[in-house]
Design a protein around this motif. Structure first.
Motif, short mmCIF file in Angstrom:
data_model
loop_
_atom_site.label_atom_id
_atom_site.label_comp_id
_atom_site.label_asym_id
_atom_site.label_seq_id
_atom_site.Cartn_x
_atom_site.Cartn_y
_atom_site.Cartn_z
N PRO A 183 0.70 -1.31 -0.24
CA PRO A 183 -0.06 0.18 -0.18
C PRO A 183 0.85 1.40 0.03
N GLN A 184 2.07 1.09 0.39
CA GLN A 184 2.99 2.28 0.31
C GLN A 184 3.73 2.45 -1.10
N GLY A 185 3.56 1.56 -1.96
CA GLY A 185 4.03 1.28 -3.12
C GLY A 185 5.43 0.89 -3.26
N ASP A 186 5.76 0.04 -2.46
CA ASP A 186 6.90 -0.73 -2.65
C ASP A 186 6.65 -1.78 -3.60
N VAL A 187 7.76 -2.33 -4.33
CA VAL A 187 7.49 -3.45 -5.15
C VAL A 187 8.32 -4.43 -5.32
N ARG A 188 7.75 -5.73 -5.33
CA ARG A 188 8.88 -6.85 -5.52
C ARG A 188 8.28 -7.66 -6.78
N THR A 189 9.31 -8.09 -7.52
CA THR A 189 9.12 -8.84 -8.54
C THR A 189 9.66 -10.14 -8.66
N ARG A 190 9.01 -11.10 -9.48
CA ARG A 190 9.52 -12.32 -9.87
C ARG A 190 8.99 -12.72 -11.20
N HIS A 191 10.12 -13.07 -12.28
CA HIS A 191 9.76 -13.42 -13.47
C HIS A 191 9.21 -15.15 -13.24
N ILE A 192 8.10 -15.14 -14.05
CA ILE A 192 7.66 -16.58 -14.21
C ILE A 192 7.79 -17.20 -15.46
N ASP A 193 7.29 -16.42 -16.53
CA ASP A 193 7.45 -17.19 -17.98
C ASP A 193 7.39 -16.06 -18.84
N ASP A 194 7.50 -16.37 -20.19
CA ASP A 194 7.39 -15.43 -21.30
C ASP A 194 6.11 -14.42 -21.19
N VAL A 195 5.06 -15.13 -20.69
CA VAL A 195 3.99 -14.21 -20.66
C VAL A 195 3.18 -14.73 -19.09
N LEU A 196 2.76 -13.77 -18.39
CA LEU A 196 1.87 -14.08 -17.24
C LEU A 196 0.66 -13.15 -17.19
N ALA A 197 -0.46 -13.72 -17.35
CA ALA A 197 -1.55 -12.91 -17.86
C ALA A 197 -2.69 -12.68 -16.64
N CYS A 198 -2.58 -13.80 -15.70
CA CYS A 198 -3.60 -13.38 -14.68
C CYS A 198 -3.10 -14.32 -13.40
N VAL A 199 -3.66 -13.83 -12.34
CA VAL A 199 -3.25 -14.42 -10.89
C VAL A 199 -4.50 -14.35 -9.93
N ARG A 200 -4.87 -15.53 -9.60
CA ARG A 200 -6.07 -15.56 -8.66
C ARG A 200 -5.84 -16.55 -7.30
N PRO A 201 -6.35 -16.20 -6.41
CA PRO A 201 -6.04 -17.08 -5.11
C PRO A 201 -6.86 -18.42 -5.29
N ARG A 202 -6.33 -19.21 -4.47
CA ARG A 202 -6.96 -20.78 -4.22
C ARG A 202 -7.62 -20.84 -2.87
N ARG A 203 -8.77 -21.55 -2.85
CA ARG A 203 -9.47 -21.74 -1.74
C ARG A 203 -8.73 -22.33 -0.45
N GLU A 204 -7.67 -23.37 -0.76
CA GLU A 204 -6.89 -24.01 0.22
C GLU A 204 -5.71 -23.31 0.63
N GLY A 205 -5.60 -22.28 0.10
CA GLY A 205 -4.19 -21.61 0.10
C GLY A 205 -3.59 -21.50 -1.37
N GLY A 206 -2.62 -20.75 -1.34
CA GLY A 206 -1.78 -20.59 -2.66
C GLY A 206 -2.58 -19.88 -3.78
N TRP A 207 -2.07 -19.91 -5.09
CA TRP A 207 -2.42 -19.20 -6.18
C TRP A 207 -2.60 -20.03 -7.52
N VAL A 208 -3.34 -19.81 -8.41
CA VAL A 208 -3.53 -20.21 -9.77
C VAL A 208 -3.11 -18.97 -10.69
N LEU A 209 -2.16 -19.50 -11.75
CA LEU A 209 -1.77 -18.64 -12.57
C LEU A 209 -2.17 -19.02 -13.95
N ALA A 210 -2.27 -18.07 -14.98
CA ALA A 210 -2.41 -18.34 -16.47
C ALA A 210 -0.99 -17.69 -17.11
N ALA A 211 0.02 -18.42 -17.51
CA ALA A 211 1.04 -18.14 -18.49
C ALA A 211 0.70 -18.01 -19.79
#
Length: 314
Positions: free
Chosen positions: A42-70
């Protein structure tokens, strides 16, 4: 007309896919064609991680973790924090197509825990601008299938607070549409227009350079209002549940790509008893001398509460 403030320096070539990470108290977004995950405090600090040649979408999972669309496949991770720290690699699911001209774009989960994400052709490819895109559905068991075809640039997707209505954007249509989705099966039964930007705004839907603004990413708030980023016009618009235009937010740069609502709500410093509107932007095709903030994240406290993002059940 309220004006959003620039939260970060330009951090993306083409920022997209913002979603609030409740557990981490931060915004997650992507630099889509660079394939980078962006975590913004919320203060504007940024962390970055490269995933693939495309990363389109990220959403949370019900049991913890996240699902991604590369680029052409879905993936899951157990922890964004471990991913950002380089201690976890995404678990990639099987590729869904071989065509190099196609990539994933924006998406979201339904109330039953299915993850929908659109595919489209690269703009500069031989298929660019053609209706070769689709809305894919990833079920909880990890199987994926096309839920709706014939799309060109499938973008924002969100459900009403009661889960009965799904709002969807195919950008060249110039409209927000209603998707009729069978809750038991996830089958898309129909798609019909809901709001056309030209009807709502007339000439005001055009950007300062004369380019016509088109709807892009969207988010639905706790009152059923639909906030939509208007690419090319430099604004985010809110339509209430009846489809009436209720708010217009100036972002200050033309290539406004997507928006979400987040924050801890009432009582947080800087809010007006609601949530915070987060907006991603792009540098692509923009005169950066005239719009040096392009590629940054912008914010505005708003009076309406956020809905927690729907989660993938897999």
């Amino acid at each position: 007309m309220p004006t959003a403030e620039q939260l970060t320096e330009p951090i993306a070539e083409h920022g997209e896919g913002p979603v609030w990470d409740d557990d981490g108290g931060r915004l997650l977004a992507v630099d889509l064609e660079q394939g980078d995950l962006l975590a913004v405090s919320p203060q504007g600090d940024v962390r970055t991680r490269h995933i693939d040649d495309v990363l389109a979408c990220v959403r949370p999972r019900r049991e913890g973790g996240w699902v991604l669309a590369a680029r052409r496949q879905f993936a899951v991770v157990s922890s964004i924090e471990e991913l950002l720290a380089g201690r976890e690699e995404p678990q990639m699911l099987p590729p869904l197509w071989d065509d190099p001209d196609l990539r994933f774009n924006e998406g979201g989960c339904d109330p039953q825990g299915r993850f929908f994400c659109g595919s489209m052709a690269y703009g500069g490819s031989a298929k660019g601008g053609q209706p070769v895109g689709a809305l894919w559905r990833l079920d909880g068991d990890g199987s994926a299938r096309v839920a709706l075809g014939g799309l060109t640039i499938p973008n924002g997707l969100g459900w009403s607070p009661d889960g009965q209505r799904a709002y969807h954007v195919d950008s060249p249509s110039g409209e927000i549409a209603l998707l009729h989705v069978a809750p038991e099966t996830g089958e898309v039964l129909d798609r019909e227009p809901w709001v056309r930007l030209s009807d709502a705004l007339g000439d005001a839907a055009d950007g300062a350079d004369g380019a016509t603004g088109v709807p892009d990413g969207l988010v639905v708030d706790a009152e059923g209002g639909v906030w939509v980023a208007v690419y090319g016009a430099g604004v985010v618009l809110r339509f209430d549940a009846s489809g009436a235009l209720s708010e217009r937010v100036d972002i200050g740069v033309p290539a406004v790509t997507a928006c979400t609502l987040g924050g801890t709500g009432e009582g947080e410093a800087g809010t007006r008893g609601g949530s915070v509107l987060y907006v991603t932007t792009s540098t692509q095709g923009v005169d950066l001398a005239a719009h040096p903030g392009s590629g940054a994240v912008f914010v505005l406290p708003v009076e309406v509460a956020a809905l927690p993002p729907l989660r993938y059940d897999g």
